[in-house]
Write a protein that holds these residues in place. Structure first.
Motif, mmCIF file in Angstrom:
data_model
loop_
_atom_site.group_PDB
_atom_site.id
_atom_site.type_symbol
_atom_site.label_atom_id
_atom_site.label_comp_id
_atom_site.label_asym_id
_atom_site.label_seq_id
_atom_site.Cartn_x
_atom_site.Cartn_y
_atom_site.Cartn_z
ATOM 1 N N SER A 22 22.278 16.814 -18.910
ATOM 2 C CA SER A 22 21.616 17.560 -17.842
ATOM 3 C C SER A 22 21.773 19.073 -18.003
ATOM 4 N N MET A 23 22.836 19.503 -18.666
ATOM 5 C CA MET A 23 23.071 20.945 -18.814
ATOM 6 C C MET A 23 22.442 21.535 -20.072
ATOM 7 N N GLY A 24 22.243 20.727 -21.110
ATOM 8 C CA GLY A 24 21.700 21.245 -22.360
ATOM 9 C C GLY A 24 21.791 20.190 -23.442
ATOM 10 N N GLU A 25 21.874 20.645 -24.697
ATOM 11 C CA GLU A 25 21.975 19.710 -25.808
ATOM 12 C C GLU A 25 22.988 20.203 -26.824
ATOM 13 N N VAL A 26 23.404 19.284 -27.705
ATOM 14 C CA VAL A 26 24.358 19.604 -28.767
ATOM 15 C C VAL A 26 23.681 19.282 -30.092
ATOM 16 N N ILE A 42 23.991 24.040 -26.766
ATOM 17 C CA ILE A 42 22.930 24.974 -26.385
ATOM 18 C C ILE A 42 22.649 24.802 -24.897
ATOM 19 N N LEU A 43 22.944 25.841 -24.135
ATOM 20 C CA LEU A 43 22.762 25.823 -22.685
ATOM 21 C C LEU A 43 21.697 26.843 -22.298
ATOM 22 N N PRO A 44 20.633 26.407 -21.629
ATOM 23 C CA PRO A 44 19.615 27.374 -21.198
ATOM 24 C C PRO A 44 20.152 28.268 -20.094
ATOM 25 N N ARG A 45 19.768 29.529 -20.156
ATOM 26 C CA ARG A 45 20.113 30.455 -19.087
ATOM 27 C C ARG A 45 19.016 30.401 -18.039
ATOM 28 N N ALA A 46 19.369 30.655 -16.806
ATOM 29 C CA ALA A 46 18.408 30.598 -15.703
ATOM 30 C C ALA A 46 17.441 31.771 -15.796
ATOM 31 N N SER A 47 16.198 31.473 -15.476
ATOM 32 C CA SER A 47 15.185 32.525 -15.394
ATOM 33 C C SER A 47 14.143 32.081 -14.372
ATOM 34 N N LYS A 73 25.813 29.659 -11.879
ATOM 35 C CA LYS A 73 25.718 28.875 -13.116
ATOM 36 C C LYS A 73 26.172 29.703 -14.316
ATOM 37 N N GLU A 74 25.749 30.958 -14.342
ATOM 38 C CA GLU A 74 26.145 31.849 -15.442
ATOM 39 C C GLU A 74 27.658 32.071 -15.432
ATOM 40 N N THR A 75 28.234 32.250 -14.255
ATOM 41 C CA THR A 75 29.682 32.435 -14.134
ATOM 42 C C THR A 75 30.424 31.195 -14.610
ATOM 43 N N CYS A 76 29.953 30.013 -14.224
ATOM 44 C CA CYS A 76 30.593 28.761 -14.660
ATOM 45 C C CYS A 76 30.516 28.592 -16.171
ATOM 46 N N THR A 77 29.391 28.960 -16.766
ATOM 47 C CA THR A 77 29.243 28.864 -18.220
ATOM 48 C C THR A 77 30.210 29.809 -18.923
ATOM 49 N N GLU A 97 33.043 30.311 -31.316
ATOM 50 C CA GLU A 97 32.254 31.504 -31.024
ATOM 51 C C GLU A 97 31.273 31.209 -29.889
ATOM 52 N N LEU A 98 30.925 32.246 -29.145
ATOM 53 C CA LEU A 98 29.894 32.169 -28.116
ATOM 54 C C LEU A 98 28.846 33.217 -28.446
ATOM 55 N N ILE A 99 27.606 32.769 -28.541
ATOM 56 C CA ILE A 99 26.497 33.692 -28.766
ATOM 57 C C ILE A 99 25.640 33.662 -27.509
ATOM 58 N N LYS A 100 25.429 34.823 -26.933
ATOM 59 C CA LYS A 100 24.670 34.955 -25.688
ATOM 60 C C LYS A 100 23.322 35.586 -26.015
#
Length: 110
Positions: A22-26, A42-47, A73-77, A97-100
Motif C-alpha cells: 500500500s505504501m510503495g514497491e520494492v 520506492i515510496l511516492p511522495r504526496a502531490s 506522511k513525509e515526516t513518517c517516511t 542510502e536515501l535518495i529524495k
C-alpha cells in the motif's frame, strides 16, 4: 547484472519488482561499480496530482487537512529512514542510502 533493465538511479540499475504494498514497491537493484545486489524501496511522495484533487476545487479546510496529511506522511517516511540508518543488527536489513526526488523517496537496503 541485469540484462534488459534501462532504469538507472544514480549508481544503481533497477531490475525486477520484488514486491508491492500500500505504501510503495520494492525492486531489485545492482550497484553499477561494485555489482552488489540491493533492494530499493520506492515510496511516492504526496502531490496534488496524486491525491485526485486536481479536478475538484478544494475548500480552505480540506486543503489544510490534505496538506497536514501529506506533511505527516513525509515526516513518517523521514523518521523511518533515520531509524533504519541507525539500526545495526544481523537479522535486520540495513539501509545504505536515501535518495529524495521530487516525486519519490528511494531507500536502498542490503
Amino acid at each position: 547484472k541485469p540484462r534488459n533493465s534501462s532504469r538507472v538511479l544514480r549508481d544503481y540499475t533497477l531490475g525486477k519488482t520484488l514486491g508491492a504494498g500500500s505504501m510503495g514497491e520494492v525492486e531489485l537493484a545492482y550497484h553499477d561499480l561494485t555489482g552488489e545486489k540491493l533492494a530499493i524501496k520506492i515510496l511516492p511522495r504526496a502531490s496534488i496530482a496524486s491525491t485526485g484533487m486536481n479536478d475538484i476545487v478544494p475548500t480552505a479546510e480540506s486543503a489544510a487537512k490534505q496538506a497536514s496529511k501529506e506533511a505527516s506522511k513525509e515526516t513518517c517516511t523521514m523518521l523511518e529512514a533515520a531509524l533504519s540508518m541507525l539500526l545495526h543488527h544481523p537479522y535486520i536489513c540495513g539501509m545504505r542510502e536515501l535518495i529524495k526526488h521530487a516525486n519519490h523517496f528511494f531507500m536502498m537496503f542490503e
